[in-house]
Design a protein around this motif. Sequence first.
Motif, PDB file in Angstrom:
ATOM      1  N   PHE A   1       7.757   5.324  23.044  1.00 54.37           N
ATOM      2  CA  PHE A   1       8.449   6.246  23.939  1.00 54.37           C
ATOM      3  C   PHE A   1       9.601   6.906  23.182  1.00 54.37           C
ATOM      4  CE2 PHE A   1       6.709   2.839  26.490  1.00 54.37           C
ATOM      5  CZ  PHE A   1       6.137   3.486  27.584  1.00 54.37           C
ATOM      6  N   VAL A   2       9.629   8.237  23.187  1.00 53.02           N
ATOM      7  CA  VAL A   2      10.775   8.983  22.674  1.00 53.02           C
ATOM      8  C   VAL A   2      11.490   9.619  23.858  1.00 53.02           C
ATOM      9  CG1 VAL A   2      11.502  11.045  21.413  1.00 53.02           C
ATOM     10  CG2 VAL A   2       9.904   9.465  20.371  1.00 53.02           C
ATOM     11  N   ARG A   3      12.816   9.436  23.917  1.00 53.52           N
ATOM     12  CA  ARG A   3      13.611  10.100  24.940  1.00 53.52           C
ATOM     13  C   ARG A   3      14.550  11.081  24.265  1.00 53.52           C
ATOM     14  NH1 ARG A   3      16.254   6.789  29.777  1.00 53.52           N
ATOM     15  NH2 ARG A   3      14.021   6.832  30.316  1.00 53.52           N
ATOM     16  N   ALA A   4      14.562  12.301  24.802  1.00 58.03           N
ATOM     17  CA  ALA A   4      15.446  13.360  24.304  1.00 58.03           C
ATOM     18  C   ALA A   4      16.501  13.658  25.354  1.00 58.03           C
ATOM     19  CB  ALA A   4      14.640  14.610  23.996  1.00 58.03           C
ATOM     20  N   TYR A   5      17.743  13.858  24.893  1.00 52.57           N
ATOM     21  CA  TYR A   5      18.864  14.201  25.763  1.00 52.57           C
ATOM     22  C   TYR A   5      19.500  15.493  25.265  1.00 52.57           C
ATOM     23  CZ  TYR A   5      18.838   9.210  27.106  1.00 52.57           C
ATOM     24  OH  TYR A   5      18.481   7.945  27.551  1.00 52.57           O
ATOM     25  N   ALA A   6      19.941  16.324  26.202  1.00 50.92           N
ATOM     26  CA  ALA A   6      20.742  17.502  25.881  1.00 50.92           C
ATOM     27  C   ALA A   6      21.473  17.913  27.151  1.00 50.92           C
ATOM     28  CB  ALA A   6      19.867  18.644  25.376  1.00 50.92           C
ATOM     29  N   ALA A   7      22.812  18.071  27.056  1.00 47.91           N
ATOM     30  CA  ALA A   7      23.645  18.357  28.234  1.00 47.91           C
ATOM     31  C   ALA A   7      23.382  17.285  29.288  1.00 47.91           C
ATOM     32  CB  ALA A   7      23.388  19.767  28.743  1.00 47.91           C
ATOM     33  N   ARG A   8      23.014  17.701  30.522  1.00 44.28           N
ATOM     34  CA  ARG A   8      22.717  16.717  31.576  1.00 44.28           C
ATOM     35  C   ARG A   8      21.216  16.456  31.706  1.00 44.28           C
ATOM     36  NH1 ARG A   8      26.835  19.792  34.577  1.00 44.28           N
ATOM     37  NH2 ARG A   8      28.763  18.556  34.652  1.00 44.28           N
ATOM     38  N   GLY A   9      20.437  17.022  30.817  1.00 45.85           N
ATOM     39  CA  GLY A   9      18.987  16.867  30.907  1.00 45.85           C
ATOM     40  C   GLY A   9      18.455  15.772  29.999  1.00 45.85           C
TER      41      GLY A   9
ATOM     42  N   PHE B   1      17.940  12.061  20.131  1.00 51.62           N
ATOM     43  CA  PHE B   1      16.614  11.449  20.227  1.00 51.62           C
ATOM     44  C   PHE B   1      16.742   9.949  19.990  1.00 51.62           C
ATOM     45  CE2 PHE B   1      15.653  15.811  19.003  1.00 51.62           C
ATOM     46  CZ  PHE B   1      14.619  16.131  19.887  1.00 51.62           C
ATOM     47  N   VAL B   2      16.101   9.163  20.862  1.00 54.80           N
ATOM     48  CA  VAL B   2      16.063   7.711  20.687  1.00 54.80           C
ATOM     49  C   VAL B   2      14.662   7.208  21.003  1.00 54.80           C
ATOM     50  CG1 VAL B   2      18.508   7.344  21.206  1.00 54.80           C
ATOM     51  CG2 VAL B   2      16.828   7.268  23.054  1.00 54.80           C
ATOM     52  N   SER B   3      14.331   6.076  20.434  1.00 55.15           N
ATOM     53  CA  SER B   3      13.114   5.352  20.805  1.00 55.15           C
ATOM     54  C   SER B   3      13.463   4.384  21.928  1.00 55.15           C
ATOM     55  CB  SER B   3      12.559   4.591  19.600  1.00 55.15           C
ATOM     56  OG  SER B   3      11.525   3.716  20.001  1.00 55.15           O
ATOM     57  N   MET B   4      12.643   4.361  22.968  1.00 57.60           N
ATOM     58  CA  MET B   4      12.948   3.546  24.144  1.00 57.60           C
ATOM     59  C   MET B   4      12.265   2.183  24.116  1.00 57.60           C
ATOM     60  SD  MET B   4      15.079   5.444  25.584  1.00 57.60           S
ATOM     61  CE  MET B   4      15.326   4.478  27.081  1.00 57.60           C
ATOM     62  N   ALA B   5      11.603   1.844  23.018  1.00 53.64           N
ATOM     63  CA  ALA B   5      10.899   0.568  22.944  1.00 53.64           C
ATOM     64  C   ALA B   5      11.093  -0.050  21.567  1.00 53.64           C
ATOM     65  CB  ALA B   5       9.411   0.756  23.225  1.00 53.64           C
ATOM     66  N   TYR B   6      11.015  -1.375  21.516  1.00 55.88           N
ATOM     67  CA  TYR B   6      11.048  -2.110  20.244  1.00 55.88           C
ATOM     68  C   TYR B   6       9.599  -2.461  19.888  1.00 55.88           C
ATOM     69  CZ  TYR B   6      16.067  -2.599  20.939  1.00 55.88           C
ATOM     70  OH  TYR B   6      17.398  -2.328  21.126  1.00 55.88           O
ATOM     71  N   THR B   7       9.140  -1.976  18.758  1.00 54.79           N
ATOM     72  CA  THR B   7       7.739  -2.144  18.375  1.00 54.79           C
ATOM     73  C   THR B   7       7.660  -2.752  16.987  1.00 54.79           C
ATOM     74  OG1 THR B   7       7.306  -0.092  19.592  1.00 54.79           O
ATOM     75  CG2 THR B   7       5.509  -0.974  18.264  1.00 54.79           C
ATOM     76  N   MET B   8       6.703  -3.648  16.807  1.00 52.82           N
ATOM     77  CA  MET B   8       6.479  -4.266  15.495  1.00 52.82           C
ATOM     78  C   MET B   8       5.019  -4.141  15.109  1.00 52.82           C
ATOM     79  SD  MET B   8       8.735  -7.753  15.270  1.00 52.82           S
ATOM     80  CE  MET B   8      10.519  -7.716  15.254  1.00 52.82           C
ATOM     81  N   LYS B   9       4.793  -4.039  13.812  1.00 52.65           N
ATOM     82  CA  LYS B   9       3.431  -4.053  13.294  1.00 52.65           C
ATOM     83  C   LYS B   9       2.947  -5.501  13.164  1.00 52.65           C
ATOM     84  CE  LYS B   9       4.310  -1.388   9.671  1.00 52.65           C
ATOM     85  NZ  LYS B   9       4.097  -0.513   8.498  1.00 52.65           N
ATOM     86  N   ASN B  10       1.699  -5.654  12.797  1.00 50.45           N
ATOM     87  CA  ASN B  10       1.126  -6.998  12.707  1.00 50.45           C
ATOM     88  C   ASN B  10       1.810  -7.867  11.658  1.00 50.45           C
ATOM     89  OD1 ASN B  10      -0.764  -6.464  14.705  1.00 50.45           O
ATOM     90  ND2 ASN B  10      -2.315  -5.730  13.252  1.00 50.45           N
ATOM     91  N   ASP B  11       2.445  -7.250  10.659  1.00 45.71           N
ATOM     92  CA  ASP B  11       3.132  -8.030   9.634  1.00 45.71           C
ATOM     93  C   ASP B  11       4.560  -8.393  10.031  1.00 45.71           C
ATOM     94  OD1 ASP B  11       4.457  -5.637   9.394  1.00 45.71           O
ATOM     95  OD2 ASP B  11       3.811  -5.210   7.348  1.00 45.71           O
TER      96      ASP B  11
END
Length: 373
Positions: free
Chosen positions: A297-305, A337-347
Amino acid sequence: MVQNAPHAALFLLVALVAPAASAIPDGLLPNGNFEETPAKSQLNGTRVMGRYAIPHWEISGFVEYIGPGQKQGDMILPVPEGAYAVRLGNEASIRQRLAVTRGARYSVTFSAARTCAQAEELNVTVAPESDILPIQTVYTSSGWDSYSWAFKARHSAVTLIVHNPGVTEDPACGPLLDAFAIKTLHPPALTKDNMLRNGDFEEGPYIFPDVPWWVLVPPLDEDDYSPLSPWMVLSTTKSVKYLDAAHYTVPHGAHAVELLSGVETALVQDVATVVGRPYRLEFSTGDAGDGCAGSLFVRAYAARGSVTVPHESQGKGAHKRGVLDFTAIANRTRVVFVSMAYTMKNDGTLCGPVLDDVSLVGLHSHAARRFLL
């Protein structure tokens, strides 16, 4: 003697008008991979004894020269480039004098790995600029990461210093360093179809062509010059990855950014806006084709949006387009821009969504009227 005077005068004139030594070219620094070895007489086991024993470098403090098969207890210390690396003990440093172009911006790329200490960090300096880079988070399964750091040259010759400010019980518990390179940065210009600079991330730090991983852009104070300028990485200890199309799937062009560590890390840029005017922010997001599978998940912010763009990743390189319409509430707007989740690969290494091809435009005429309705 009199007959030779014109020749001597001509020689002196040529010497006076000749250009200064050319700035260092992009790529590996002189002996940047430490493959030019110290003389055996300058080594006491792995410890480097002479201040100038490593060709092209000057050292201070407890510095070790790490070669093939070198062990830390039962663990073999890997070297990411070539056969040799160095290790900085407590309060140790390594430095190199560089010929540069005064007033130009540069980015330094180098590889680092922590050893037996946990919360390790490095102090990187080209006077008067200096920053602490956190290296305790490991982003590769090998333990080695490539970091970048940028500076503005205040003189035609500068000294790059990397210092280990840590204090541990074992002076040999400092970080390993290898593969130093440099790149001249060219500040991206505004274009008529994008109010954001470097929205496609094509201007960034040096990436080694033969190393199959990325370059990390670490968090810095907002007043510092970023290797991704004018983008800034805001975080306490986490970084973002700078990717190239030669090794990863990027949505547009030759480079992109991978957001890591969820909401702990934000990628931001400030832009001039007009209060009350509507704008449209667009961007591409997805995965880098590096096996980062799951819900991204990518969340974008600008002003109040704000807008959140989900991507169910198979780790194979798919991407989609995100859009955020907003009205400016100030004469400068911060795009975030921020990522809204913590994700890991199989390693077990951190990964996240890719961001690329970011654009911001003002909405006018019929497009603005439709937005306001």
